[in-house]
Design an enzyme around this catalytic site. Structure first.
Site, PDB file in Angstrom:
ATOM      1  N   THR A 125       0.818  -1.210   0.000  1.00 38.25           N
ATOM      2  CA  THR A 125       0.000   0.000   0.000  1.00 38.25           C
ATOM      3  C   THR A 125       0.852   1.260   0.000  1.00 38.25           C
ATOM      4  OG1 THR A 125      -1.502   1.269   1.417  1.00 38.25           O
ATOM      5  CG2 THR A 125      -0.129  -0.320   2.520  1.00 38.25           C
ATOM      6  N   ASP A 126       0.280   2.348  -0.509  1.00 38.50           N
ATOM      7  CA  ASP A 126       0.984   3.637  -0.459  1.00 38.50           C
ATOM      8  C   ASP A 126       1.098   4.172   0.968  1.00 38.50           C
ATOM      9  OD1 ASP A 126      -1.700   4.313  -0.072  1.00 38.50           O
ATOM     10  OD2 ASP A 126      -1.777   5.803  -1.682  1.00 38.50           O
ATOM     11  N   GLU A 127       0.303   3.607   1.889  1.00 38.65           N
ATOM     12  CA  GLU A 127       0.316   4.125   3.263  1.00 38.65           C
ATOM     13  C   GLU A 127       1.646   3.917   3.975  1.00 38.65           C
ATOM     14  OE1 GLU A 127      -2.871   3.190   5.805  1.00 38.65           O
ATOM     15  OE2 GLU A 127      -4.365   3.380   4.229  1.00 38.65           O
ATOM     16  N   TYR A 152      -1.873  -0.567  11.093  1.00 37.82           N
ATOM     17  CA  TYR A 152      -2.018  -1.236   9.783  1.00 37.82           C
ATOM     18  C   TYR A 152      -0.842  -0.898   8.873  1.00 37.82           C
ATOM     19  CZ  TYR A 152      -3.316  -1.664   4.876  1.00 37.82           C
ATOM     20  OH  TYR A 152      -3.284  -1.927   3.529  1.00 37.82           O
ATOM     21  N   LYS A 156       2.215  -3.291   7.337  1.00 37.28           N
ATOM     22  CA  LYS A 156       2.489  -3.464   5.903  1.00 37.28           C
ATOM     23  C   LYS A 156       3.928  -3.035   5.592  1.00 37.28           C
ATOM     24  CE  LYS A 156       0.090  -4.553   2.982  1.00 37.28           C
ATOM     25  NZ  LYS A 156      -0.257  -5.888   2.400  1.00 37.28           N
ATOM     26  N   LYS A 191     -15.453   0.084   4.746  1.00 39.66           N
ATOM     27  CA  LYS A 191     -14.593   1.052   4.070  1.00 39.66           C
ATOM     28  C   LYS A 191     -15.396   2.271   3.613  1.00 39.66           C
ATOM     29  CE  LYS A 191     -10.739  -1.522   4.275  1.00 39.66           C
ATOM     30  NZ  LYS A 191     -11.010  -2.926   4.156  1.00 39.66           N
ATOM     31  N   LYS A 207     -21.297   9.670   6.610  1.00 36.00           N
ATOM     32  CA  LYS A 207     -20.485   9.996   7.790  1.00 36.00           C
ATOM     33  C   LYS A 207     -19.074  10.368   7.358  1.00 36.00           C
ATOM     34  CE  LYS A 207     -23.847   8.505  10.485  1.00 36.00           C
ATOM     35  NZ  LYS A 207     -24.687   9.451  11.231  1.00 36.00           N
TER      36      LYS A 207
HETATM   37  P1  NAD Z   1      -9.630  -7.314   2.342  1.00 37.36           P
HETATM   38  O1  NAD Z   1      -9.630  -7.058   3.798  1.00 37.36           O
HETATM   39  O2  NAD Z   1     -10.863  -7.053   1.550  1.00 37.36           O
HETATM   40  O3  NAD Z   1      -9.224  -8.835   2.051  1.00 37.36           O
HETATM   41  C1  NAD Z   1      -8.177  -9.458   2.728  1.00 37.36           C
HETATM   42  C2  NAD Z   1      -8.306 -10.957   2.496  1.00 37.36           C
HETATM   43  O4  NAD Z   1      -7.204 -11.593   3.174  1.00 37.36           O
HETATM   44  C3  NAD Z   1      -9.590 -11.558   3.044  1.00 37.36           C
HETATM   45  O5  NAD Z   1     -10.163 -12.445   2.097  1.00 37.36           O
HETATM   46  C4  NAD Z   1      -9.124 -12.318   4.288  1.00 37.36           C
HETATM   47  O6  NAD Z   1      -9.916 -13.444   4.613  1.00 37.36           O
HETATM   48  C5  NAD Z   1      -7.712 -12.728   3.885  1.00 37.36           C
HETATM   49  N1  NAD Z   1      -6.863 -12.991   5.058  1.00 37.36           N
HETATM   50  C6  NAD Z   1      -6.714 -12.196   6.164  1.00 37.36           C
HETATM   51  N2  NAD Z   1      -5.879 -12.785   7.030  1.00 37.36           N
HETATM   52  C7  NAD Z   1      -5.471 -13.953   6.471  1.00 37.36           C
HETATM   53  C8  NAD Z   1      -4.590 -14.989   6.876  1.00 37.36           C
HETATM   54  N3  NAD Z   1      -3.961 -14.935   8.049  1.00 37.36           N
HETATM   55  N4  NAD Z   1      -4.401 -16.028   6.051  1.00 37.36           N
HETATM   56  C9  NAD Z   1      -5.040 -16.112   4.840  1.00 37.36           C
HETATM   57  N5  NAD Z   1      -5.903 -15.146   4.416  1.00 37.36           N
HETATM   58  C10 NAD Z   1      -6.105 -14.084   5.212  1.00 37.36           C
HETATM   59  O7  NAD Z   1      -8.398  -6.487   1.775  1.00 37.36           O
HETATM   60  P2  NAD Z   1      -8.202  -5.760   0.378  1.00 37.36           P
HETATM   61  O8  NAD Z   1      -8.696  -4.387   0.489  1.00 37.36           O
HETATM   62  O9  NAD Z   1      -8.709  -6.651  -0.689  1.00 37.36           O
HETATM   63  O10 NAD Z   1      -6.598  -5.685   0.326  1.00 37.36           O
HETATM   64  C11 NAD Z   1      -5.846  -6.750  -0.242  1.00 37.36           C
HETATM   65  C12 NAD Z   1      -4.379  -6.386  -0.219  1.00 37.36           C
HETATM   66  O11 NAD Z   1      -4.171  -5.187  -0.951  1.00 37.36           O
HETATM   67  C13 NAD Z   1      -3.827  -6.118   1.178  1.00 37.36           C
HETATM   68  O12 NAD Z   1      -2.522  -6.629   1.243  1.00 37.36           O
HETATM   69  C14 NAD Z   1      -3.821  -4.609   1.286  1.00 37.36           C
HETATM   70  O13 NAD Z   1      -2.825  -4.166   2.177  1.00 37.36           O
HETATM   71  C15 NAD Z   1      -3.499  -4.232  -0.138  1.00 37.36           C
HETATM   72  N6  NAD Z   1      -3.962  -2.907  -0.568  1.00 37.36           N
HETATM   73  C16 NAD Z   1      -5.255  -2.552  -0.380  1.00 37.36           C
HETATM   74  C17 NAD Z   1      -5.700  -1.311  -0.853  1.00 37.36           C
HETATM   75  C18 NAD Z   1      -7.141  -0.867  -0.696  1.00 37.36           C
HETATM   76  O14 NAD Z   1      -7.476   0.257  -1.038  1.00 37.36           O
HETATM   77  N7  NAD Z   1      -8.050  -1.704  -0.206  1.00 37.36           N
HETATM   78  C19 NAD Z   1      -4.810  -0.445  -1.488  1.00 37.36           C
HETATM   79  C20 NAD Z   1      -3.470  -0.853  -1.637  1.00 37.36           C
HETATM   80  C21 NAD Z   1      -3.078  -2.092  -1.196  1.00 37.36           C
HETATM   81  O1  DAU Z   2      -4.119   3.922   0.520  1.00 38.73           O
HETATM   82  C1  DAU Z   2      -4.331   2.550   0.458  1.00 38.73           C
HETATM   83  C2  DAU Z   2      -5.159   2.099   1.644  1.00 38.73           C
HETATM   84  O2  DAU Z   2      -6.479   2.572   1.398  1.00 38.73           O
HETATM   85  C3  DAU Z   2      -5.148   0.590   1.833  1.00 38.73           C
HETATM   86  O3  DAU Z   2      -3.851   0.188   2.166  1.00 38.73           O
HETATM   87  C4  DAU Z   2      -6.128   0.160   2.934  1.00 38.73           C
HETATM   88  O4  DAU Z   2      -6.188  -1.228   3.008  1.00 38.73           O
HETATM   89  C5  DAU Z   2      -7.509   0.716   2.585  1.00 38.73           C
HETATM   90  O5  DAU Z   2      -8.431   0.406   3.621  1.00 38.73           O
HETATM   91  C6  DAU Z   2      -7.439   2.232   2.386  1.00 38.73           C
HETATM   92  O6  DAU Z   2      -7.117   2.895   3.634  1.00 38.73           O
HETATM   93  P1  DAU Z   2      -7.867   4.247   4.090  1.00 38.73           P
HETATM   94  O7  DAU Z   2      -7.759   4.356   5.552  1.00 38.73           O
HETATM   95  O8  DAU Z   2      -7.445   5.391   3.229  1.00 38.73           O
HETATM   96  O9  DAU Z   2      -9.364   3.849   3.630  1.00 38.73           O
HETATM   97  P2  DAU Z   2     -10.811   3.995   4.325  1.00 38.73           P
HETATM   98  O10 DAU Z   2     -11.794   3.500   3.320  1.00 38.73           O
HETATM   99  O11 DAU Z   2     -10.847   3.421   5.671  1.00 38.73           O
HETATM  100  O12 DAU Z   2     -10.945   5.578   4.451  1.00 38.73           O
HETATM  101  C7  DAU Z   2     -10.767   6.453   3.338  1.00 38.73           C
HETATM  102  C8  DAU Z   2     -10.851   7.888   3.854  1.00 38.73           C
HETATM  103  O13 DAU Z   2     -12.187   8.163   4.274  1.00 38.73           O
HETATM  104  C9  DAU Z   2      -9.979   8.145   5.065  1.00 38.73           C
HETATM  105  O14 DAU Z   2      -9.462   9.469   4.971  1.00 38.73           O
HETATM  106  C10 DAU Z   2     -10.951   8.038   6.245  1.00 38.73           C
HETATM  107  C11 DAU Z   2     -12.239   8.544   5.657  1.00 38.73           C
HETATM  108  N1  DAU Z   2     -13.494   7.971   6.193  1.00 38.73           N
HETATM  109  C12 DAU Z   2     -13.585   6.622   6.344  1.00 38.73           C
HETATM  110  C13 DAU Z   2     -14.756   6.041   6.772  1.00 38.73           C
HETATM  111  C14 DAU Z   2     -14.887   4.555   6.957  1.00 38.73           C
HETATM  112  C15 DAU Z   2     -14.570   8.796   6.454  1.00 38.73           C
HETATM  113  O15 DAU Z   2     -14.488  10.053   6.292  1.00 38.73           O
HETATM  114  N2  DAU Z   2     -15.737   8.245   6.884  1.00 38.73           N
HETATM  115  C16 DAU Z   2     -15.886   6.896   7.047  1.00 38.73           C
HETATM  116  O16 DAU Z   2     -16.988   6.459   7.415  1.00 38.73           O
END
Ligand code: NAD
Ligand code: DAU
Length: 336
Positions: A125-127, A152, A156, A191, A207
């Protein structure tokens, strides 16, 4: 037939990648997923059983991981590692599973690919780079220093450091990618974007944390999948590639787009408690991926992808509705 092992392939982005593989390639996919609250069997339903197999298990289970990675002996076989605990707010309430899955789990996979000499792609992730000022002219690049803010993102970052060390010290054949915020179908209602859409669909209100000035750089999950495949096929071993689609928007802008698209007034939202340690802005410079590997996002605009995503949640209420009440109760308990 070429084989890929995809960890976390029943989650939001991992399942998108599995669909991409089935539709765009002829590889066989084994999904290793623990099926946590974030996983969804429905996201894999209907895929041909001769192409996709689901193994329910933990990436921290060294014996199981060894057996599955040991099966990847053919030319072009690889492990693609998506599995993680992924939600910042959850990591603030209980960091423990984040350290376990994201760090110990990645370590377990690395030891297996080291033993068996298997190619790996690590999804991150970019985080890990922390946050930017709103007016910072620079965006994140592959050279940006790590500075994670939350449990988190720190977990990562720890995983990324392990992968880089295993490449350098043990010659593991791995690539890494760090992507910005994804949106699209099958994203859990905890999310930001799905939470707001499903709040409106179920008669609730939007929210917004704090002022809403925080900026995220949005990319459709389909574009993330095509980028990971590009890196797997053409990326240089040991290299990191940043994935982004120039989609910067403040949270307030996103909320207003959702409200407008769903027929609500622009101020029809509530400001709620801010996230502790809330990162201000993420922004990705994906020049390396575009110039070196020729990748381009397919989505022309965030607005186009958002409209489709809203429509998807409208038509998939059966999937998200059973999860909604518990998520909203947990948010309400913390004033969010
Ligand atoms: P998600 O939470 O939707 O899915 C995660 C999956 O991993 C789930 O299916 C869960 O059951 C599985 N999992 C968790 N713990 C496990 C374990 N111990 N063993 C096997 N499986 C396990 O997450 P996502 O949003 O799909 O993110 C997937 C990947 O992409 C992550 O590595 C996350 O850091 C990365 N990523 C996410 C975002 C985003 O915006 N969501 C952005 C950049 C990178
Ligand atoms: O940047 C990549 C990351 O993006 C991934 O690594 C993470 O797995 C993914 O969850 C996401 O992280 P964020 O914390 O940016 O995403 P989230 O959807 O939780 O929140 C997005 C933005 O919205 C953040 O600034 C918090 C805000 N937010 C979130 C929720 C749930 C709100 O304002 N209201 C809300 O109800």
């Amino acid at each position: 037939m070429r084989r890929l092992l995809v960890t976390g392939g029943a989650g939001f982005i991992g399942s998108n990648f599995v669909h991409y593989l089935v539709e765009q390639t002829d590889v066989h996919v084994t999904v290793l997923d623990k099926m946590t609250y974030a996983a969804s069997r429905e996201a894999l339903a209907g895929l041909p059983p001769e192409r996709v197999e689901l193994v329910v298990g933990d990436i921290c289970d060294a014996a199981l991981v060894d057996e599955l990675v040991g099966g990847l002996s053919g030319e072009g076989d690889a492990l693609v590692h998506y599995a993680a605990e992924s939600h910042n707010d959850n990591s603030l309430n209980d960091p423990s599973p984040f350290v376990q899955t994201n760090i110990v789990g990645t370590f377990t996979l690395l030891e297996a690919v080291r033993r068996h000499g298997v190619r790996m792609h690590h999804v991150s992730t970019d985080e890990v780079y922390g946050d930017l000022e709103l007016d910072d002219p620079e965006r994140f690049t592959e050279a940006t220093a790590y500075a994670p803010s939350s449990p988190y993102s720190a977990s990562k970052a720890g995983a990324d450091h392990l992968v880089r060390a295993w490449v350098r010290s043990f010659g593991v054949a791995a690539t890494l990618s760090n992507c910005s915020n994804n949106y699209g179908p099958w994203q859990h209602v905890e999310k930001f974007i799905p939470r707001q859409i499903t709040n409106l669909l179920s008669g609730g209100r939007v929210k917004l944390y704090g002022s809403g000035q925080n900026v995220r750089d949005w990319i459709h999950a389909d574009d993330h999948s095509s980028a990971v495949w590009t890196i797997l096929e053409k990326g240089r071993i040991g290299q990191t590639y940043l994935i982004g689609a120039d989609g910067e928007k403040s949270n307030l802008e996103v909320v207003r787009l959702i409200l407008e698209a769903m027929g609500h007034a622009p101020d029809d939202f509530d400001h709620v408690n801010d996230r502790p340690g809330h990162d201000l802005r993420y922004a990705i410079d994906s020049t390396k991926l575009r110039t070196e590997l020729g990748w381009r996002p397919a989505y022309g605009s965030f607005e186009e992808g958002l409209e489709r995503t809203i429509e998807w949640y409208r038509t998939h209420q059966d999937w998200w509705a059973p999860k909604k009440a518990a998520v909203e109760a947990a948010y309400a308990a913390q004033g969010q």
